[in-house]
Design a protein around this motif. Structure first.
Motif: not given
Length: 309
Positions: A231-236
């Motif tokens: 899973v990856t999480l990033g800033q919109y």
């Protein structure tokens, strides 16, 4: 919030360098598109230029116009063109010319096509593997409106990673995504990938669109229950004033916390989490490469990926 000045941790240098220029010219020579350019990815210069390796570019199949209109995405919508029958071979040729050993393929949504482009996707995977079976292929696929038979076409082509992005928490699927997308539909696609293929199942979450912490945690739990490995999480980041506004610039410490939660508490094989992380992110690709081409030790592959990225 969207009009506020970006914090220091979100400032990036413009793309440049000999390798960047070389890859861009190769793509133009083969009349190919990348999601890096079409979606205005902030990591384009870093990924294309590479560090010690050949760099990474995410090829976008089936044109540069999407049949859907997600409010976060900078890809053009409508005016769909016929498929380019030569595209699978052209992509394979470009991969060989650039010298990639890890290829990422994605696409626009093509709800206008009878099979929504699944066959075209599968053919491109096979063309790349036919030329060099050692090349690792990651695909970032649409939901195919939840049609299990079409997802099965991708599985049958035997890519090494099959990704499909959940994008955000359940409550915010609309207005973030097109109304034809959906939380349960995306979970079903990912669960099918996990159950029916040997590929890594992968997804991505954007933060900063109005989600609460407990919703992110529940989304991660749901994804892990569906069998997702990476899973990856990033800033919109808002591509233009006509797109969805940024609700919050999430601090890097929060991203670090989610990385620990994902790996240490929930048991994901790998989590890349940071303000500039995107679904196709070099560190995640290096993790997969280190597992598949190394000794299979996940802990060691995590360390090596973070060192090399």
């Amino acid at each position: 919030m969207s009009k506020a000045r970006k914090p220091e941790w979100l400032k990036m240098r413009p793309p440049s360098g000999e390798r960047f220029t070389e890859i861009k010219q190769t793509l133009r020579d083969h009349d190919l598109h990348t999601v890096c350019e079409e979606a205005s990815c902030p990591n384009m210069g870093e990924c294309w230029s590479g560090r010690d390796g050949p760099g990474t570019a995410t090829f976008m199949l089936m044109g540069d116009r999407c049949s859907r209109g997600c409010n976060f995405c900078d890809v053009k919508t409508g005016g769909m063109d016929p498929l380019d029958e030569d595209e699978p071979a052209n992509v394979a040729s470009a991969v060989a010319e650039i010298g990639l050993d890890y290829v990422v393929l994605t696409s626009v949504d093509r709800d206008d096509l009878p099979d929504q482009g699944a066959g075209h996707f599968a053919e491109t995977i096979r063309e790349i593997k036919k030329r060099d079976s050692d090349i690792l292929v990651e695909v970032l696929i649409p939901d195919f409106q939840g049609d299990a038979e079409l997802v099965g076409k991708i599985i049958d082509a035997e890519p090494d990673v099959i990704a499909h992005n959940i994008e955000t928490v359940e409550r915010l699927q609309w207005p973030v995504r097109d109304r034809r997308a959906g939380y349960e539909q995306s979970l079903a696609v990912l669960e099918q990938v996990a159950d029916e293929s040997d590929a890594f199942a992968k997804t991505s979450i954007m933060l900063g669109v109005g989600e609460y912490h407990h919703e992110v945690y529940q989304t991660l739990r749901d994804l892990r229950s569906a069998g997702v490995d990476v899973v990856t999480l990033g800033q919109y980041l808002q591509p233009s004033r006509s797109h969805l506004e940024v609700s919050e610039f999430v601090h890097p410490d929060v991203f670090d916390t989610w990385e620990r939660v994902a790996e240490e508490e929930l048991g994901f094989g790998y989590c890349a989490s940071g303000p500039m992380v995107r679904s196709s992110y070099r560190a995640g690709e290096l993790f997969v490469e280190n597992v598949l081409k190394g000794d299979g030790d996940i802990s060691e592959a995590r360390k090596q990926a973070r060192t090399d990225a």
